[in-house]
Write a protein that holds these residues in place. Structure first.
Motif, mmCIF file in Angstrom:
data_model
loop_
_atom_site.group_PDB
_atom_site.id
_atom_site.type_symbol
_atom_site.label_atom_id
_atom_site.label_comp_id
_atom_site.label_asym_id
_atom_site.label_seq_id
_atom_site.Cartn_x
_atom_site.Cartn_y
_atom_site.Cartn_z
ATOM 1 N N LEU A 156 -60.597 -5.016 -34.031
ATOM 2 C CA LEU A 156 -61.424 -5.927 -34.822
ATOM 3 C C LEU A 156 -62.913 -5.742 -34.504
ATOM 4 O O LEU A 156 -63.753 -5.781 -35.402
ATOM 5 N N GLU A 157 -63.234 -5.555 -33.223
ATOM 6 C CA GLU A 157 -64.629 -5.336 -32.849
ATOM 7 C C GLU A 157 -65.141 -4.027 -33.434
ATOM 8 O O GLU A 157 -66.272 -3.956 -33.933
ATOM 9 N N ARG A 158 -64.309 -3.002 -33.423
ATOM 10 C CA ARG A 158 -64.736 -1.684 -33.899
ATOM 11 C C ARG A 158 -64.912 -1.664 -35.411
ATOM 12 O O ARG A 158 -65.848 -1.034 -35.919
ATOM 13 N N THR A 159 -64.075 -2.382 -36.140
ATOM 14 C CA THR A 159 -64.056 -2.248 -37.596
ATOM 15 C C THR A 159 -64.740 -3.388 -38.351
ATOM 16 O O THR A 159 -65.147 -3.202 -39.498
ATOM 17 N N ARG A 160 -64.866 -4.590 -37.704
ATOM 18 C CA ARG A 160 -65.373 -5.728 -38.473
ATOM 19 C C ARG A 160 -66.417 -6.574 -37.762
ATOM 20 O O ARG A 160 -67.338 -7.081 -38.396
#
Length: 467
Positions: A156-160
């Motif tokens: 989630l941190e990497r993509t959003r």
């Protein structure tokens, strides 16, 4: 010296090693820190000329024990090697220079935990520092912690929700400054000769947040007679599930401070503003996390529903009745959320029972978030003082100001020839007092709130709730 087990990497790619807190050198370090801190002044220095002051040799002997313990523990934590070397050098420099105001900038710059966010990875941290919501003095503190960085959160941190500086962390053990209400580890609290150009990490202890949330929520549910859905009952009984909710909430909240239609310096660190501005900023970040959690729930993220419950319960039940009433901006945000939900019939206090419309809560909570976002967006085109008054109008539409408030009387009651920062002096310490509902609730929850001091995942949450 005790033989040290070499770290290994598990099949899942997580560094595993002997627990730092189980090594014989950890209690030695902890005891040395506790002995040293009682000699320190507010700024962290030791006045060797003061009445009753220790001899220089005695202080150096304690520092030497700290250094020896760090050097024994360091092989357990090879990823901290550069930091621990710099830490030892800073400790020796502090001693050689006569134990003045500490300067641990070199070791702070060497500590880079955000470069390797690995779930379960241990860190040993030792700095002269104050602990937010804990000890205001820059005493030495030693903390052993673990990273909380599960794969779903990393994705989630990497993509959003890009937040490369955020650390989800849990306590393993700590010295006295953390046997308090402090639930953060921030680099800006550390004693240094000058602030770095930029900070590169910031940690929030999700285990403490989760344990406090469980204890206070259980007590509030009992006092208020709330009829809980089975899903929330299961959440309050599950520390691990609560920790996952809080680490997601914290990650989204933290990044929101720098996202959206914002004034300059959204953290408002270098500005002097009325405390309701800080309250609205913190609430905006929490409600943004809530709004994102509604989206994530629709996509099947199990933790997202829990985030929504955590935001509503912690904001409504713990925040307003925790801490004193002097510029309590987190408490103000909780009061505003409750009043907004009450005005819109999401919560009703009837027959000495609090009823919650769980179906409408997401929609109305997001509605409040929208009102705060509109305030910010419109504020870009307003002078600062006008923006402050518009924010005051938003808050005072739901919360009654103190009867003696100057601000409540409007601009004509203030000396507008003064710069805005001077008008902050006319803000009362408790500009928006607790309602009768919260005054009663505060008395009922006083003991359980007090019992959450120093709480961690290993604390007896249910006993605290029954206090």
């Amino acid at each position: 010296m005790t033989e040290i087990l070499a770290p290994a990497v598990s099949e899942g790619g997580v560094l595993s090693a002997e627990r730092v807190v189980e090594h014989p050198a950890w209690p030695v370090l902890k005891a040395a820190v506790e002995e040293l801190r009682v000699w320190q002044s507010e700024d962290g220095a030791i006045d060797l000329e003061a009445d009753g002051a220790p001899a220089s040799d005695a202080v150096r002997a304690v520092v030497d024990r700290m250094i020896g313990a760090v050097e024994e523990l360091a092989p357990l934590l090879p990823h901290n090697a550069a930091y621990h070397q710099a830490l030892v050098a800073d400790l020796r420099k502090w001693a050689d220079q006569g134990f003045g105001v500490p300067d641990f900038l070199d070791s702070l710059l060497a500590f880079q935990p955000a470069e390797a966010r690995v779930d379960g990875l241990q860190h040993l941290v030792l700095f002269p520092m104050y602990t937010q919501n804990g000890n205001p003095d820059r005493n030495f503190e030693a903390v052993v912690l673990r990273m909380v960085w599960p794969e779903w959160l990393s994705e989630l941190e990497r993509t959003r929700y890009d937040n490369p500086l955020f650390l989800g962390i849990t306590f393993e053990d700590f010295t006295a400054g953390y046997d308090t209400n402090s639930a953060v580890l921030f680099p800006e609290t550390i004693a240094v000769r000058e602030a770095p150009e930029r900070f590169t990490w910031g940690g929030i202890f999700c285990d403490r947040e989760a344990a406090r949330f469980r204890a206070v929520s259980e007590a509030a549910v009992d006092v208020l007679g709330i009829d809980l859905p089975e899903d929330i009952k299961a959440l309050l009984d599950d520390q691990q599930r609560c920790q996952e909710a809080f680490v997601l909430w914290d990650m989204v909240h933290d990044r929101t401070h720098s996202h959206g239609d914002l004034p300059f310096d959204p953290f408002m660190i270098k500005q002097r503003q009325p405390f309701w501005m800080y309250g609205l900023e913190e609430l905006r970040c929490d409600l943004t996390a809530f709004k994102e959690a509604v989206k994530l729930e629709a996509e099947g993220f199990a933790q997202a529903r829990d985030v929504q419950y955590a935001v509503i319960f912690d904001r409504m039940f713990r925040f307003p009745v925790t801490g004193d009433r002097v510029r309590n901006y987190d408490g103000l945000g909780g009061q505003l959320l409750f009043a907004y939900l009450h005005r819109h019939d999401v919560v009703r206090w009837t027959d000495n029972t609090l009823h919650i419309d769980w179906d409408r809560a997401p929609q109305v909570t997001n509605q409040l978030c929208g009102e705060i976002e509109k305030l910010y967006r419109d504020g870009i085109d307003r002078p600062k003082l006008v923006h402050w008054f518009k924010a005051y109008e938003l808050v005072s539409d739901y919360l009654a100001p103190h009867p003696g408030s100057t601000w409540a009387k409007g601009p004509e009651a203030l000396d507008l020839s003064l710069p805005p920062r001077k008008l902050v002096d006319d803000v009362l310490p408790d500009e928006f007092p607790l309602s009768m509902f919260y005054e009663a609730l505060a008395k009922k929850l006083r003991n359980v709130i007090a019992s959450t001091k120093g709480m961690t995942a290993d604390s007896d949450v249910h006993a605290a709730a029954a206090a």
